[in-house]
Motif scaffolding. Structure first.
Motif, short mmCIF file in Angstrom:
data_model
loop_
_atom_site.label_atom_id
_atom_site.label_comp_id
_atom_site.label_asym_id
_atom_site.label_seq_id
_atom_site.Cartn_x
_atom_site.Cartn_y
_atom_site.Cartn_z
N PHE A 1 -28.99 -22.69 -61.89
CA PHE A 1 -28.30 -21.46 -62.30
C PHE A 1 -27.60 -20.78 -61.09
O PHE A 1 -27.59 -19.57 -60.97
CB PHE A 1 -29.27 -20.48 -62.96
N GLU A 2 -27.02 -21.61 -60.26
CA GLU A 2 -26.37 -21.11 -59.03
C GLU A 2 -25.29 -20.07 -59.32
O GLU A 2 -25.22 -19.03 -58.65
CB GLU A 2 -25.78 -22.29 -58.26
N THR A 3 -24.45 -20.36 -60.32
CA THR A 3 -23.37 -19.41 -60.62
C THR A 3 -23.90 -18.11 -61.20
O THR A 3 -23.34 -17.04 -60.98
CB THR A 3 -22.36 -20.04 -61.60
N VAL A 4 -25.00 -18.21 -61.95
CA VAL A 4 -25.62 -17.00 -62.51
C VAL A 4 -26.26 -16.19 -61.39
O VAL A 4 -26.15 -14.96 -61.33
CB VAL A 4 -26.68 -17.37 -63.57
N ARG A 5 -26.90 -16.87 -60.46
CA ARG A 5 -27.57 -16.20 -59.36
C ARG A 5 -26.60 -15.56 -58.38
O ARG A 5 -26.98 -14.70 -57.58
CB ARG A 5 -28.46 -17.19 -58.62
N GLN B 1 -24.37 -13.62 -59.25
CA GLN B 1 -24.09 -12.29 -59.80
C GLN B 1 -25.19 -11.31 -59.40
O GLN B 1 -26.37 -11.66 -59.38
CB GLN B 1 -23.99 -12.37 -61.32
N PRO B 2 -24.83 -10.09 -59.07
CA PRO B 2 -25.84 -9.10 -58.67
C PRO B 2 -26.78 -8.77 -59.83
O PRO B 2 -26.39 -8.80 -60.99
CB PRO B 2 -25.00 -7.89 -58.26
N SER B 3 -28.03 -8.50 -59.49
CA SER B 3 -29.05 -8.11 -60.47
C SER B 3 -29.24 -9.15 -61.57
O SER B 3 -29.50 -8.81 -62.72
CB SER B 3 -28.68 -6.76 -61.11
N ASN B 4 -29.11 -10.42 -61.21
CA ASN B 4 -29.31 -11.47 -62.22
C ASN B 4 -30.79 -11.66 -62.50
O ASN B 4 -31.66 -11.36 -61.68
CB ASN B 4 -28.67 -12.78 -61.76
N ILE B 5 -31.09 -12.18 -63.68
CA ILE B 5 -32.47 -12.27 -64.16
C ILE B 5 -33.32 -13.26 -63.36
O ILE B 5 -34.53 -13.11 -63.22
CB ILE B 5 -32.48 -12.63 -65.66
N PHE B 6 -32.67 -14.29 -62.78
CA PHE B 6 -33.44 -15.32 -62.09
C PHE B 6 -33.91 -14.89 -60.70
O PHE B 6 -34.80 -15.53 -60.14
CB PHE B 6 -32.62 -16.62 -62.02
N ASP B 7 -33.33 -13.85 -60.18
CA ASP B 7 -33.78 -13.32 -58.89
C ASP B 7 -34.51 -11.99 -59.05
O ASP B 7 -34.78 -11.30 -58.07
CB ASP B 7 -32.59 -13.15 -57.94
N ASP B 8 -34.82 -11.64 -60.28
CA ASP B 8 -35.57 -10.42 -60.56
C ASP B 8 -37.05 -10.69 -60.24
O ASP B 8 -37.66 -11.60 -60.80
CB ASP B 8 -35.41 -10.04 -62.04
N ASP C 1 -24.36 -24.75 -70.70
CA ASP C 1 -24.24 -26.19 -70.51
C ASP C 1 -24.95 -26.63 -69.23
O ASP C 1 -25.42 -25.81 -68.43
CB ASP C 1 -22.77 -26.63 -70.53
N THR C 2 -25.03 -27.94 -69.05
CA THR C 2 -25.78 -28.48 -67.92
C THR C 2 -25.12 -28.16 -66.59
O THR C 2 -25.79 -28.17 -65.55
CB THR C 2 -25.95 -30.00 -68.06
N ASP C 3 -23.82 -27.87 -66.59
CA ASP C 3 -23.15 -27.50 -65.34
C ASP C 3 -23.58 -26.11 -64.89
O ASP C 3 -23.58 -25.81 -63.70
CB ASP C 3 -21.63 -27.56 -65.50
N VAL C 4 -23.95 -25.27 -65.84
CA VAL C 4 -24.50 -23.96 -65.49
C VAL C 4 -25.94 -24.12 -65.00
O VAL C 4 -26.35 -23.46 -64.03
CB VAL C 4 -24.44 -22.99 -66.69
N ILE C 5 -26.68 -24.99 -65.65
CA ILE C 5 -28.08 -25.21 -65.25
C ILE C 5 -28.13 -25.78 -63.83
O ILE C 5 -28.92 -25.32 -63.00
CB ILE C 5 -28.78 -26.16 -66.24
N ILE C 6 -27.32 -26.78 -63.54
CA ILE C 6 -27.25 -27.34 -62.18
C ILE C 6 -25.82 -27.83 -61.93
O ILE C 6 -25.38 -28.81 -62.52
CB ILE C 6 -28.28 -28.50 -61.98
#
Length: 209
Positions: free
Chosen positions: A43-47, A49-56, A20-25
Motif C-alpha cells: 500500500f505504498e501509494t496509500v501510505r 498520503q497524510p493520516s493514512n490508515i496503515f500508518d495509524d 487492485d494488486t498494483d495498489v497492494i504492492i
C-alpha cells in the motif's frame, strides 16, 4: 505454512473498493523473488498520503484487513499476498475478491472472508475501537458486542488453511503414495529407470542395454 484456525485482534477499518494488486504492492517491488521485506512496499501509494490508515498507530500490527468489494483485482501477482502476509495480515474481510487473489491468499496462509456489505459496514465501525475474531472452526466472524456473521469457504481451502498446507505441503503429504506409484511404474516399465539402464538392463526385443 503455519496453520490458521483463528485470527483475532484489531483490524484496519478501510473498506475501499476495487483495490487492485498494483495498489497492494506496486510493480517496482516485483523484482524480488523473496517474500521477506515486501510488507514495506504494501500500500505504498496509500501510505504516501497524510493520516493514512496503515500508518495509524491505533491499528499497527493488525492481523485483519477489512476491505471493500472486488479486492485484489488486476494482475495475478502472488507478491500481493506475500506483501500482506509480510505486514502481518492473516485475514481479509471483504464482499468479494478476484479469483486469482483469493487463491493466492489461501496458498500463503491468508483467510479470504466473504461477507455482505452490511456486515462489512458494521465491522468497520467495531474495528475503530475493538477487536474482531475470525474463526475457521465455526466459520464465523464475531465481535465483543455479540455480532456474529457466518461465512463460507471452499472445504479444500479451509482444510489447507487449518492444516497449514501449501502446494509443497500437499505434495509431501502424498509422499508414500507417490513413492509407491513410482516403484510400480519402474516394475511395469523398467526401461524408464535410469538406475536399471546404467546397470546394463537390456530392453526386451532390442538387444540393447
Amino acid at each position: 505454512m503455519t496453520p490458521v484456525r483463528r485470527v483475532e485482534g484489531r483490524a484496519y477499518p478501510w473498506g475501499a473498493e476495487n483495490i487492485d494488486t498494483d495498489v497492494i504492492i506496486p510493480a517496482h517491488w516485483l523484482k524480488t523473488i523473496s517474500r521477506a521485506g515486501l510488507g514495506k512496499g504494501a500500500f505504498e501509494t496509500v501510505r504516501a498520503q497524510p493520516s493514512n490508515i496503515f500508518d495509524d498507530e491505533r491499528y499497527a500490527g493488525s492481523p485483519i484487513l477489512i476491505a471493500g468489494d472486488n479486492f485484489g483485482c488486476g494482475s495475478s501477482r502472488e507478491h500481493a499476498a506475500w506483501a500482506l502476509k509480510d505486514m502481518g495480515i492473516t485475514a481479509v474481510i471483504a464482499p468479494s475478491y478476484s479469483d486469482i487473489f483469493s487463491g493466492n491468499a489461501v496458498k500463503n496462509g491468508i483467510v479470504p472472508v466473504v461477507l455482505p456489505q452490511d456486515a462489512i459496514d458494521r465491522l468497520i465501525e467495531v474495528a475503530k475501537t475493538d477487536v474482531i475474531h475470525v474463526d475457521l472452526e465455526t466459520m464465523t466472524v464475531t465481535t465483543p458486542f455479540q455480532d456474529r456473521f457466518e461465512f463460507a469457504l471452499d472445504p479444500f481451502r479451509r482444510q489447507c488453511l487449518m492444516e497449514g498446507l501449501d502446494e509443497v505441503g500437499l505434495t509431501l503429504a502424498r509422499d508414500t503414495a507417490i513413492s509407491k506409484y513410482e516403484s510400480a511404474v519402474v516394475e511395469q516399465r523398467p526401461w524408464l529407470s535410469r538406475e536399471r539402464h546404467d546397470a546394463g538392463f537390456a530392453v526386451e526385443g532390442t538387444g540393447r542395454p
